[in-house]
Structures are given as structure tokens and as C-alpha cells.
Motif scaffolding. Structure first.
Motif: not given
Length: 115
Positions: A45-49
Motif C-alpha cells: 500500500g505504498f507509493e513506488k517513490e
């Protein structure tokens, strides 16, 4: 939040004739990355950044690796590259040795461990 490693990939790359340690290292990174399509960011559930990407490159002449060129291989994430002595230089009868680089890529996130 503590840094928690979720993935490690390995690769090998070479420079056959030019004794180009950076190119061998880039090929090792691509070898590790291009064999997989793992969506770790989405899984947690994280952004790729938000990916913390630690890269370790081993070659016979670590000071000859242009780290700036290696970070350009990654389209996202927070990249940290270290070089160390390793890999192989294989002598040839004529010309430069063949260079072999090894790469280890670890992907982590800052997250709370639940168990």
C-alpha cells in the motif's frame, strides 16, 4: 518508523572488451531487475517513490564505477549505491580484461512491524 527489507535480488553483468566497470555494473543491475516483475509497493500500500532501494556493486576496481549512471537505471524509489571490491577481471591474451560485476538490490520500506 523502522526500515524493513522486503526483497533482495541479485544480478551479474560484464564488459567484454572495454574494461568498463560502470557498464558491467549497469548490466548487473538490469539482470537483477529485468527478470522480475514484483509490485512490492502496491503489495504494502505504498507509493513506488517510497521504496528504499539499496544497491551494492562488487567489481575489481570499485573507484571506476560512476554511481550517478547507476541511479538512472531506476525509474523511481530512493536509491543508495555502494561499491565494493569483488567481481572478476579475467585476463585476455590481447587487450583489456573482461570485467564481471555482481549486484545486490535490496528493497525496503519505512514501516511498523506487526509481529
Amino acid at each position: 518508523m523502522p526500515k524493513h527489507r522486503v526483497l533482495t535480488e541479485f544480478g551479474m553483468g560484464s564488459s567484454l572488451r572495454r574494461q568498463d566497470y560502470t557498464e558491467a555494473a549497469k548490466r548487473a543491475l538490469k539482470d537483477a531487475l529485468w527478470h522480475n516483475s514484483i509490485n512490492m509497493a502496491e503489495l504494502f500500500g505504498f507509493e513506488k517513490e517510497a521504496m528504499l532501494i539499496d544497491v551494492e556493486i562488487a567489481v575489481q576496481q570499485p573507484d571506476q564505477v560512476d554511481i550517478g549512471q547507476l541511479t538512472s537505471v531506476f525509474p523511481y524509489g530512493q536509491i543508495s549505491v555502494t561499491t565494493t571490491h569483488g567481481g572478476l577481471d579475467i585476463p585476455r591474451p590481447v587487450g583489456n580484461p573482461t570485467v564481471i560485476a555482481n549486484a545486490a538490490i535490496s528493497v525496503s520500506f519505512d514501516m511498523v512491524r506487526t509481529s
